[in-house]
Design an enzyme around this catalytic site. Sequence first.
Site, PDB file in Angstrom:
ATOM      1  N   ASP A 123      -9.042  -0.053   1.808  1.00 25.48           N
ATOM      2  CA  ASP A 123      -9.022   0.571   0.479  1.00 25.48           C
ATOM      3  C   ASP A 123     -10.287   0.198  -0.288  1.00 25.48           C
ATOM      4  O   ASP A 123     -10.929   1.051  -0.899  1.00 25.48           O
ATOM      5  CB  ASP A 123      -7.803   0.099  -0.333  1.00 25.48           C
ATOM      6  CG  ASP A 123      -6.530   0.832   0.073  1.00 25.48           C
ATOM      7  OD1 ASP A 123      -6.574   1.595   1.061  1.00 25.48           O
ATOM      8  OD2 ASP A 123      -5.493   0.640  -0.597  1.00 25.48           O
TER       9      ASP A 123
ATOM     10  N   THR B 222      -3.045   5.759  -4.126  1.00 29.53           N
ATOM     11  CA  THR B 222      -1.950   6.496  -3.492  1.00 29.53           C
ATOM     12  C   THR B 222      -0.639   6.319  -4.238  1.00 29.53           C
ATOM     13  O   THR B 222       0.115   7.272  -4.399  1.00 29.53           O
ATOM     14  CB  THR B 222      -1.778   6.059  -2.034  1.00 29.53           C
ATOM     15  OG1 THR B 222      -1.633   4.640  -1.990  1.00 29.53           O
ATOM     16  CG2 THR B 222      -2.988   6.449  -1.207  1.00 29.53           C
ATOM     17  N   THR B 223      -0.395   5.094  -4.709  1.00 29.73           N
ATOM     18  CA  THR B 223       0.841   4.868  -5.451  1.00 29.73           C
ATOM     19  C   THR B 223       0.781   5.641  -6.764  1.00 29.73           C
ATOM     20  O   THR B 223       1.743   6.315  -7.146  1.00 29.73           O
ATOM     21  CB  THR B 223       1.027   3.365  -5.743  1.00 29.73           C
ATOM     22  OG1 THR B 223       0.784   2.643  -4.536  1.00 29.73           O
ATOM     23  CG2 THR B 223       2.417   3.074  -6.237  1.00 29.73           C
TER      24      THR B 223
ATOM     25  N   ASP C   4       0.823  -1.206   0.000  1.00 27.40           N
ATOM     26  CA  ASP C   4       0.000   0.000   0.000  1.00 27.40           C
ATOM     27  C   ASP C   4       0.856   1.254   0.000  1.00 27.40           C
ATOM     28  O   ASP C   4       1.634   1.487   0.931  1.00 27.40           O
ATOM     29  CB  ASP C   4      -0.893  -0.044   1.244  1.00 27.40           C
ATOM     30  CG  ASP C   4      -1.900   1.089   1.260  1.00 27.40           C
ATOM     31  OD1 ASP C   4      -2.769   1.082   0.386  1.00 27.40           O
ATOM     32  OD2 ASP C   4      -1.789   1.973   2.125  1.00 27.40           O
TER      33      ASP C   4
HETATM   34  P1  ADP Z   1      -2.648   2.537  -6.093  1.00 29.35           P
HETATM   35  O1  ADP Z   1      -2.009   2.773  -4.755  1.00 29.35           O
HETATM   36  O2  ADP Z   1      -2.355   3.653  -7.028  1.00 29.35           O
HETATM   37  O3  ADP Z   1      -4.087   2.185  -5.991  1.00 29.35           O
HETATM   38  P2  ADP Z   1      -2.283  -0.187  -6.899  1.00 29.35           P
HETATM   39  O4  ADP Z   1      -1.076  -1.020  -6.656  1.00 29.35           O
HETATM   40  O5  ADP Z   1      -3.522  -0.506  -6.145  1.00 29.35           O
HETATM   41  O6  ADP Z   1      -1.863   1.304  -6.687  1.00 29.35           O
HETATM   42  O7  ADP Z   1      -2.585  -0.274  -8.467  1.00 29.35           O
HETATM   43  C1  ADP Z   1      -3.678   0.378  -9.017  1.00 29.35           C
HETATM   44  C2  ADP Z   1      -3.692   0.214 -10.523  1.00 29.35           C
HETATM   45  O8  ADP Z   1      -3.771  -1.177 -10.889  1.00 29.35           O
HETATM   46  C3  ADP Z   1      -4.910   0.891 -11.126  1.00 29.35           C
HETATM   47  O9  ADP Z   1      -4.497   1.617 -12.248  1.00 29.35           O
HETATM   48  C4  ADP Z   1      -5.806  -0.291 -11.527  1.00 29.35           C
HETATM   49  O10 ADP Z   1      -6.634   0.013 -12.616  1.00 29.35           O
HETATM   50  C5  ADP Z   1      -4.785  -1.331 -11.869  1.00 29.35           C
HETATM   51  N1  ADP Z   1      -5.318  -2.718 -11.830  1.00 29.35           N
HETATM   52  C6  ADP Z   1      -6.101  -3.286 -10.902  1.00 29.35           C
HETATM   53  N2  ADP Z   1      -6.396  -4.571 -11.216  1.00 29.35           N
HETATM   54  C7  ADP Z   1      -5.768  -4.830 -12.399  1.00 29.35           C
HETATM   55  C8  ADP Z   1      -5.675  -5.968 -13.269  1.00 29.35           C
HETATM   56  N3  ADP Z   1      -6.253  -7.138 -12.987  1.00 29.35           N
HETATM   57  N4  ADP Z   1      -4.926  -5.839 -14.388  1.00 29.35           N
HETATM   58  C9  ADP Z   1      -4.307  -4.679 -14.653  1.00 29.35           C
HETATM   59  N5  ADP Z   1      -4.345  -3.577 -13.888  1.00 29.35           N
HETATM   60  C10 ADP Z   1      -5.082  -3.634 -12.786  1.00 29.35           C
HETATM   61 MG    MG Z   2      -4.932   0.523  -5.054  1.00 30.29          MG
END
Ligand code: ADP
Ligand code: MG
Length: 515
Positions: A382, A89-90, A56
């Site tokens: 989240d 957040t990332t 996270d």
């Molecule tokens: P953040 O802290 O920004 O939420 P995450 O590590 O949760 O970072 O990644 C979020 C990103 O991953 C978003 O752009 C979301 O659309 C993408 N995402 C989520 N599930 C999938 C998936 N199965 N395949 C590709 N991208 C995905």
């Molecule tokens: Mg996320």
Amino acid sequence: MFILSEDTQRTQGSDAQSSNISAGKAVAEAVRTTLGPRGMDKMLVDSTGDVVITNDGATILTEMDIEHPAAQMLVEVAETQEDAVGDGTTTAAVLAGHLLARAEDMLENDVHPTTIVEGYHEAAAIALDAIDDAVLDVAVDDETLGQVAESSMTGKGTGGLTADQLAQTVVSAIRHVETEAGVVNRDDVRIFTKVGASSNATELVEGIVIDEEPVHDEMPRHVTDADILVLDMELDVRTADVSAEYRIDSVEQLTAAMDAEEEELRGYAKTLADADVDVVFATDDIDGRVAAMLADEGILAFDGLSDSDARAIATATGARRAGALDDLEDDDFGFAEHVDVRRVGDEELTFVEGGAAAEAVTVFVRGGTEHVVDELERALEDALDVVTVAVESGEVVPGAGATEIAIADAVRDAASGIEGRKQLAVEAFADAVDVIPRTLAENTGMDPIDVLVSLRSRYEDGETVGVISEGETGTVDDPLTYGVVDPADVKREAVESATEAATMILRIDDIIAAD
Ligand code: ADP
Ligand code: MG
């Protein structure tokens, strides 16, 4: 002429800028590998040796002991994002870092910081329009919400649970606390974690779970149709009465003093019994003698509750928190269908179900180890937040980098109509946004350049495309086919907070640090 004290450190002009930019970039780089479903986790060890394992962004940045003031501003981006929408957040931190990196190139080519700042603001406005255009024309029903929840949780360590199972739990939790007007009482969803069972035992409890056991063994353990009192007062002898104020010279006086104490304690129990209270939740102590008297009266009582537990019970059951036992009124009491003390593993937990005032629910998280339940809790927080955002705004956009591709395209298109050097800044903004699909590709083990080329050309052909990671590899495909969707507000907030932080850092040309 010296106007600052000798210990003051001062960095000016381009040195100040490059120091700030490097710090910001370093922060973004630190979380970049965790982005997306195939992102890696970080193990953070604090000075006392405590270990947190997480994916996270907000948690990583908050737990890292970051000193540089500009880097600290990026940590704040992640925190703002977390507070506002609970996810992304990332994305926000990485985007801010890349806005800074692109700015660095322009500064080297003598583009003035003010020009960059203006260009970034214009580009952000175009980006927000592009997000509006990307909003999907779908009903935000349970299925869509499940996808939103699942997309926010993929990549997080969810123990043995499938993201799908968890997503269902999250959606029903939020549906429980949604009012008819579509407002979500997010605070009525609590997460309760208990190490011990497999994460498969994670379940939704339609009520409140607290980690408390009765103050006396002989109290009832199951109360139905319970009148409840939430008490913020100590049920003990007021200490000043005996030892401090009177001198006790004889056995008679001592006995009298003890009788007086006993009388006072009995008074508490009698008041509660007369008021027909069934269950007492006290935030303060209950003396052992009072506990025995309450047990005699068949009253179930708990003491030493945390403030948040007391608040949750009061909200759910409609109890007013009472600070004294004098003049209790009917309105002070709450009501619940069941108060049950249950043995879970080798511990006693208390379940308050069927509260009269609010549909409070608890996601009861189980997991084999502390690390598993902690990360599961963060993933659920989240997911609960994004589902709330999606329910309330009713707007979702394609995930997996597809919306970012649309943003970059719109911003690049608009750049051609912008005069002078500001055009460079607008184009740079589009390049910075590309970092999201590029990073998703990298973290999936794909070639980022090939992926970007393919994403762009297929987008121009009118397709919705993102970087999908399924199983071992990734493909460029339509995220909607895989149910990868994010709330529009998560994207909006990321654009806004990243732009704000990057432009704020760019405007600084003088760092004056007191020692
Ligand atoms: P953040 O802290 O920004 O939420 P995450 O590590 O949760 O970072 O990644 C979020 C990103 O991953 C978003 O752009 C979301 O659309 C993408 N995402 C989520 N599930 C999938 C998936 N199965 N395949 C590709 N991208 C995905
Ligand atoms: Mg996320």
